[in-house]
Motif scaffolding. Structure first.
Motif, short mmCIF file in Angstrom:
data_model
loop_
_atom_site.label_atom_id
_atom_site.label_comp_id
_atom_site.label_asym_id
_atom_site.label_seq_id
_atom_site.Cartn_x
_atom_site.Cartn_y
_atom_site.Cartn_z
N UNK A 155 68.27 0.83 23.57
CA UNK A 155 68.22 2.30 23.56
C UNK A 155 66.82 2.71 24.01
N UNK A 156 66.76 3.58 25.02
CA UNK A 156 65.45 4.02 25.53
C UNK A 156 65.30 5.52 25.44
N UNK A 157 64.06 5.93 25.19
CA UNK A 157 63.75 7.36 25.09
C UNK A 157 62.68 7.73 26.13
N UNK A 158 62.93 8.84 26.81
CA UNK A 158 61.98 9.31 27.83
C UNK A 158 61.62 10.77 27.50
N UNK A 159 60.33 11.02 27.22
CA UNK A 159 59.87 12.40 26.97
C UNK A 159 58.50 12.62 27.61
N UNK A 160 58.34 12.20 28.88
CA UNK A 160 57.00 12.32 29.47
C UNK A 160 56.69 13.72 29.95
N UNK A 161 57.73 14.53 30.21
CA UNK A 161 57.49 15.87 30.72
C UNK A 161 58.38 16.86 29.96
N UNK A 162 59.32 17.48 30.64
CA UNK A 162 60.12 18.50 29.95
C UNK A 162 61.58 18.11 29.74
N UNK A 163 61.92 16.83 29.98
CA UNK A 163 63.28 16.38 29.72
C UNK A 163 63.29 15.50 28.48
N UNK A 164 64.17 15.82 27.52
CA UNK A 164 64.35 14.93 26.37
C UNK A 164 65.53 14.04 26.73
N UNK A 165 65.25 12.77 27.02
CA UNK A 165 66.31 11.90 27.52
C UNK A 165 66.45 10.64 26.70
N UNK A 166 67.70 10.26 26.45
CA UNK A 166 67.99 9.04 25.70
C UNK A 166 69.12 8.31 26.43
N UNK A 167 68.95 7.00 26.60
CA UNK A 167 70.00 6.22 27.26
C UNK A 167 70.24 4.92 26.52
N UNK B 88 55.63 5.19 27.87
CA UNK B 88 54.28 5.23 27.30
C UNK B 88 53.34 6.05 28.16
N UNK B 89 53.75 6.40 29.38
CA UNK B 89 52.92 7.16 30.31
C UNK B 89 53.32 6.78 31.71
N UNK B 90 52.83 7.44 32.75
CA UNK B 90 52.00 8.64 32.67
C UNK B 90 52.84 9.86 32.30
N UNK B 91 52.17 10.90 31.82
CA UNK B 91 52.87 12.11 31.42
C UNK B 91 51.99 12.95 30.52
N UNK B 92 52.61 13.93 29.88
CA UNK B 92 51.88 14.82 28.96
C UNK B 92 51.73 14.11 27.62
N UNK B 93 50.49 13.98 27.14
CA UNK B 93 50.23 13.18 25.93
C UNK B 93 51.09 13.59 24.75
N UNK B 94 51.13 14.88 24.45
CA UNK B 94 51.86 15.31 23.24
C UNK B 94 53.36 15.17 23.42
N UNK B 95 53.83 15.26 24.66
CA UNK B 95 55.26 15.09 24.93
C UNK B 95 55.62 13.61 24.80
N UNK B 96 54.79 12.74 25.39
CA UNK B 96 55.02 11.29 25.32
C UNK B 96 55.10 10.82 23.88
N UNK B 97 54.19 11.35 23.04
CA UNK B 97 54.10 10.89 21.65
C UNK B 97 55.42 11.07 20.89
N UNK B 98 56.16 12.13 21.20
CA UNK B 98 57.40 12.39 20.45
C UNK B 98 58.41 11.26 20.67
N UNK B 99 58.73 10.96 21.92
CA UNK B 99 59.72 9.93 22.22
C UNK B 99 59.22 8.54 21.88
#
Ligand code: KG4
Ligand code: ZN
Length: 354
Positions: free
Chosen positions: A21-33, A97-108
């Motif tokens: 299960x992977x989570x992607x939250x580097x920008x404005x999409x909350x994505x889980x696959x 883990x990056x690159x992306x927005x720090x606070x957004x990355x931290x959530x996922x």
């Protein structure tokens, strides 16, 4: 047996198949696959925040991270539901883990680590750009073949020479705006809704690609570098000199701007493939779902007898299936990540060729 009773897609569930299960939250999409054995995408959920950020004309980091927090649990639950799995049945967890927005990355990233910790399963920290880079191969269980790769997204435009999995050399990237950023900025100049990329793609279909002669920066330079800020300025000057309302020229402006972007991307990618002796070109990232870009790459590669692999449209813009796919390869190579590995907004993918 009991699994078969409980799950919606029993045919896909076999006891010896590893799931990630992977989570992607580097920008404005909350994505889980959820991916099975690195080949089968059991679920790929993307909750877009575009409607929220549209009023601001771009992504607001603080707003993005707050919304990731609100959505992350429901999106995880939705993915589990679509895959017909429970948390306990998963074998590994991964997150960007990056690159992306720090606070957004931290959530996922923190959510995936918490799940790994709670279930005692391995965790994989994944580079967002490696996700895009390998996204054309999602569905393939083979080793990653050597290829010359173009990643074109809202934040990056880069050419990477790929020797195989984990063997990436940066051939060059944009010196100023990314291609997607240029699309979005030109979209704003034309008063189109955010993001401009898909709107320009749509409008360009009925325009004349030769109506305006926009510059092709860096086209003749034999390196992997790009520049799109001059093109953007040229569109701005053209708008100022335009006769009559912009609406009358909208399709032609979009088609001509798009042709300038596509021309440079195709030309420089093919030249680099030739230089590196690669017989396969891969293209990924949000801009790679552009119809004209896909068509132009198809024509050019056919002309030169080079194989072409484009990311499937669903996996061009940000998604978690590409993160799960990288994790599946890392799992195979035994490359797990420690739970105290931090996020990095500027995480590099590849080192430049020396
Ligand atoms: O890969 P992505 O979802 O996010 C980043 O990692 O940046 O890419 C988003 C970018 C935006 O700039 C968007 O305008 C652009 O991809 N884009 C397109 C199209 N669809 C999305 N650009 C051109 N044509 C499209 N059809
Ligand atoms: Zn991206």
């Amino acid at each position: 047996r009991s699994l078969r009773m409980r799950h919606k897609r029993p045919a896909l569930i076999m006891e010896d198949r590893t799931t990630v299960l992977a989570i992607e939250t580097s920008c404005d999409e909350t994505a889980v696959a959820i991916l099975c054995e690195g080949t089968e995408v059991l679920a790929s959920e993307v909750a877009s925040q575009i409607d929220i950020h549209r009023d601001f004309g771009g992504v607001v980091p603080e707003v993005a991270s707050r919304n990731h927090l609100l959505r992350i649990r429901p999106v995880i639950e939705k993915a589990l539901h679509s895959a017909g799995l429970t948390l306990e049945e998963l074998d590994a967890f991964a997150a960007t883990a990056g690159p992306g927005l720090a606070t957004a990355l931290l959530v996922g990233n923190t959510s995936a680590k918490a799940l790994a910790l709670a279930t005692g399963k391995p965790f994989f920290s994944v580079n967002h750009m490696e996700g895009h880079l390998l996204s054309p191969f999602i569905g393939s269980n083979e080793a990653i073949p050597a290829n010359l790769s173009l990643i074109v997204s809202g934040g990056h435009t880069m050419l990477i020479d790929v020797g195989g999995f984990n063997q990436y050399t940066l051939c060059g990237q944009t010196l100023d705006d990314a291609a997607g950023e240029a699309y979005d900025k030109v979209g704003r100049m034309l008063d189109l809704p955010y993001p401009g990329g898909p709107e320009i793609d749509r409008l360009a279909a009925s325009g004349n690609r030769e109506a305006f002669d926009f510059p092709r920066s860096m086209m003749r330079r034999p390196n992997g570098e790009f520049s799109f800020s001059g093109l953007k300025t040229s569109v701005l000057y053209t708008l100022k000199k335009l006769e009559g309302p912009v609406e009358n020229h909208l399709a032609d402006l979009c088609a001509s701007f798009q042709e300038a972007v596509v021309d440079v991307l195709v030309h420089k990618t093919l030249r680099m493939a030739r230089e590196k002796g690669r017989r396969l070109i891969t293209v990924s990232g949000g801009v790679s779902c552009n119809r004209r870009l896909r068509e132009a790459f198809g024509e050019a590669c056919q002309r030169e007898g080079i194989d072409l692999l484009l990311a499937a449209p669903a996996y061009t813009t940000d998604n978690a299936a590409m993160i799960a796919y990288v994790a599946a390869h890392r799992l195979r190579h035994g490359l797990t990540s420690p739970l105290d590995e931090n996020v990095n907004p500027n995480l590099p993918l590849a080192t430049p060729a020396s």
